[in-house]
Design a protein around this motif. Structure first.
Motif, short mmCIF file in Angstrom:
data_model
loop_
_atom_site.label_atom_id
_atom_site.label_comp_id
_atom_site.label_asym_id
_atom_site.label_seq_id
_atom_site.Cartn_x
_atom_site.Cartn_y
_atom_site.Cartn_z
N ALA A 33 22.89 -24.23 0.77
CA ALA A 33 21.82 -23.73 1.64
C ALA A 33 20.68 -24.73 1.59
CB ALA A 33 21.35 -22.36 1.19
N SER A 34 20.03 -24.95 2.74
CA SER A 34 18.94 -25.93 2.82
C SER A 34 17.97 -25.48 3.90
CB SER A 34 19.51 -27.31 3.16
OG SER A 34 18.47 -28.24 3.44
N THR B 238 14.43 -17.21 -4.80
CA THR B 238 13.27 -17.50 -3.95
C THR B 238 13.66 -18.41 -2.80
OG1 THR B 238 11.76 -17.26 -5.83
CG2 THR B 238 10.95 -18.48 -3.90
N GLY B 239 14.43 -19.45 -3.09
CA GLY B 239 14.84 -20.37 -2.05
C GLY B 239 15.75 -19.73 -1.02
N TYR B 240 16.70 -18.91 -1.49
CA TYR B 240 17.67 -18.30 -0.58
C TYR B 240 17.04 -17.23 0.30
CZ TYR B 240 22.00 -20.46 -2.22
OH TYR B 240 23.01 -21.34 -2.49
N LEU B 241 15.91 -16.68 -0.11
CA LEU B 241 15.24 -15.67 0.70
C LEU B 241 14.22 -16.29 1.66
CD1 LEU B 241 14.70 -12.80 -1.90
CD2 LEU B 241 16.44 -12.98 -0.11
N ARG C 32 22.41 -14.45 1.18
CA ARG C 32 22.64 -14.36 2.61
C ARG C 32 23.06 -15.72 3.11
NH1 ARG C 32 16.62 -13.94 5.50
NH2 ARG C 32 15.96 -16.04 5.03
N GLY C 33 23.55 -15.79 4.31
CA GLY C 33 23.97 -17.09 4.80
C GLY C 33 24.90 -16.96 5.97
N GLY C 34 25.79 -17.90 6.17
CA GLY C 34 26.68 -17.87 7.30
C GLY C 34 28.11 -17.94 6.88
#
Length: 481
Positions: free
Chosen positions: A201-202, A213-216, A317-319
């Motif tokens: 994730a980026s 924190t980053g993923y949200l 979360r993501g794709g």
């Protein structure tokens, strides 16, 4: 075909993002290098040459920082071994002695864990063995593993996810002199192909995320990488020069599940699980890999084949989606012999006299637990003690509704049951990493051989790296008894 289904909100505390980015890269000098743009050709990691002297083969690695294109067209700060992103492949030979000179140039503590290797605890690379920036760690040991696919990555307390998602990962191939190995493809990069899949994730500026924190955050993208090359919009190609080709599949993602399949629905022949050869070749249409898992497949190609990665979100979360990541163009004119009908002998354990344990994976808010304890420090984590020669059967219970990838250091295990069902097919092989679904359980059996230590410990933990960093890790002390 490149499809992605973005998930708009949080699935559940601790569930994963999908996708990973990256490209082929060219290392410039000094502390790293800038990745070149992804091309259509599968980049094959360099084979690290060892230096043999006095019966020992020495490999030299440097954990360093650099820059790469994780999101296509955007420069990201990354890490790698001997290069800007990922690392070279090492080949070990069963029975040989190896020495690894590993220098830390990251600016922070690190370790290097040899995932799946049966090595002394003092060489295992767990968090007890963290070493500082500017220093060199030099473990040496005899290779006791049979032929299999392993990998190496960081394992320091609280920083494993951060360092691994930024690129610190590489493959290890163990070779042996068995008839089975001689009958299988083994020419690295020609008919024996490493496939390292990552889902990251980026943000759009290229800042790679590794914690809650980053993923949200907002505006994230979820690139998918194969050997460091971004396959979001590019299907890589590999021009086969042999009819039979062997693919070593590694899910080096921090958390997501990856299922590898052919786009035409055809079969592959699986020959190995995490811990080496199956008892016999198995015709499969899919290979499901949780984070940290490996498998080997062979295909006899007379027509081009496209491999797909079906990605299932496993953390925040993501794709989730399906990605055509590699087209193998048929080019061999040889006619290979039939595969051996038997690859190895696997004696199934009779566990009637094994020592029984129950390991419970739990959660308290954002803190992850094993047996009610958060392994965020060596003193706080649960410590399991056993003795050399002990035979044990563990029931690993998932007390959460989250996905977990259970990994045991030191010795391989057999699956005795999966969610109450008897194992079958490829599940009858040897493993070191296996899926435990939300509310589910697995029973595993193992025997503690060769190594005992009163100071250094092995680890057992969830290989969703964020869960590991959030406390889902315990220590395993194997003593003489």
């Amino acid at each position: 075909m490149h499809r992605r289904r973005f998930l708009g909100g949080t699935i559940g505390l601790g569930l994963a993002a999908v996708g990973a980015a990256g490209t082929a890269f060219t290392v410039l000098g000094g502390g790293g290098g800038k990745a070149s743009a992804a091309t259509g050709t599968l980049p094959v990691p360099d084979l690290l040459e060892g230096t043999a002297s006095d019966g020992t083969t020495t490999f030299t690695l440097e954990a360093r920082t650099g820059t790469s294109e994780v999101v296509s067209g955007v420069t990201s700060s990354t890490m790698g071994y001997n290069q800007a992103f990922l690392g070279p492949t090492m080949k070990w030979t069963s029975g040989d002695t190896v020495l690894l000179n590993i220098t830390n140039s990251l600016g922070a503590d690190t370790t290097v864990h040899f995932h799946g290797a049966h090595v002394p605890a003092a060489s295992d690379g767990g968090p007890q063995l963290a070493f500082a920036d500017g220093t060199t760690w030099a473990p040496t040991f005899e290779v006791k593993d049979e032929a299999k696919t392993l990998w190496y990555h960081p394992h320091a307390l609280g920083t494993t996810a951060e360092q691994a998602v930024h690129g610190l990962a590489g493959m290890i191939i163990v070779e042996d002199d068995t008839d089975t190995s001689a009958a299988l493809p083994g020419d690295y990069g020609v008919d024996d192909i490493p496939v390292i899949l990552q889902c990251l994730a980026s943000d759009t500026a290229g800042d790679i995320k590794y914690d809650l924190t980053g993923y949200l955050g907002n505006g994230l993208v979820y690139p998918v990488l194969c050997n460091g090359a971004n396959v979001d919009d590019t299907t890589l190609t590999f021009a086969a020069t042999k009819t039979r080709n062997r693919f070593r599949l590694l899910n080096a993602s921090p958390s997501d599940i990856i299922t590898v399949q052919r786009s035409d629905g055809g079969t592959m022949t699986q020959i190995a699980s995490d811990q080496g050869y199956l008892a016999e070749p198995a015709e499969v249409t899919t290979v499901r890999l949780v984070a940290g898992a490996r498998a080997e497949v062979v295909m006899d190609l007379t027509d081009d084949v496209t491999l797909q990665a079906v990605i299932t979100t496993g953390w925040v979360r993501g794709g989730s989606g399906t990605y055509d990541f590699l087209t193998v163009t048929a080019g061999g004119s040889d006619t290979p012999d039939d595969l051996p009908g038997t690859l190895r002998t696997i004696d199934r354990y009779d566990t009637s006299d094994f020592t029984a344990r129950t390991i419970t994976l739990g959660q308290s808010g954002t803190t992850m637990l094993i047996d009610g304890k958060a392994g965020t420090s060596m003193s706080a984590m649960e410590m399991i003690s056993t003795t050399l020669g002990s035979k044990e059967i563990w029931t690993v219970k998932n007390g959460t509704q989250l996905e977990h990838s259970f990994h045991l250091h030191d010795v391989p295990f057999q699956l005795i049951s999966v969610n109450g069902d008897d194992p079958s097919g490829v599940q009858l092989g040897w493993y070191d990493t296996y899926e435990v679904v939300g509310g589910g359980s697995i029973e595993i059996a193992m025997e503690f051989t060769d190594f005992a230590d009163d100071t250094y410990m092995y680890m057992l933990h969830c290989h969703l790296l964020q869960h590991e960093d959030e406390g889902m890790m315990a220590s395993l002390m194997v003593t003489e008894g």
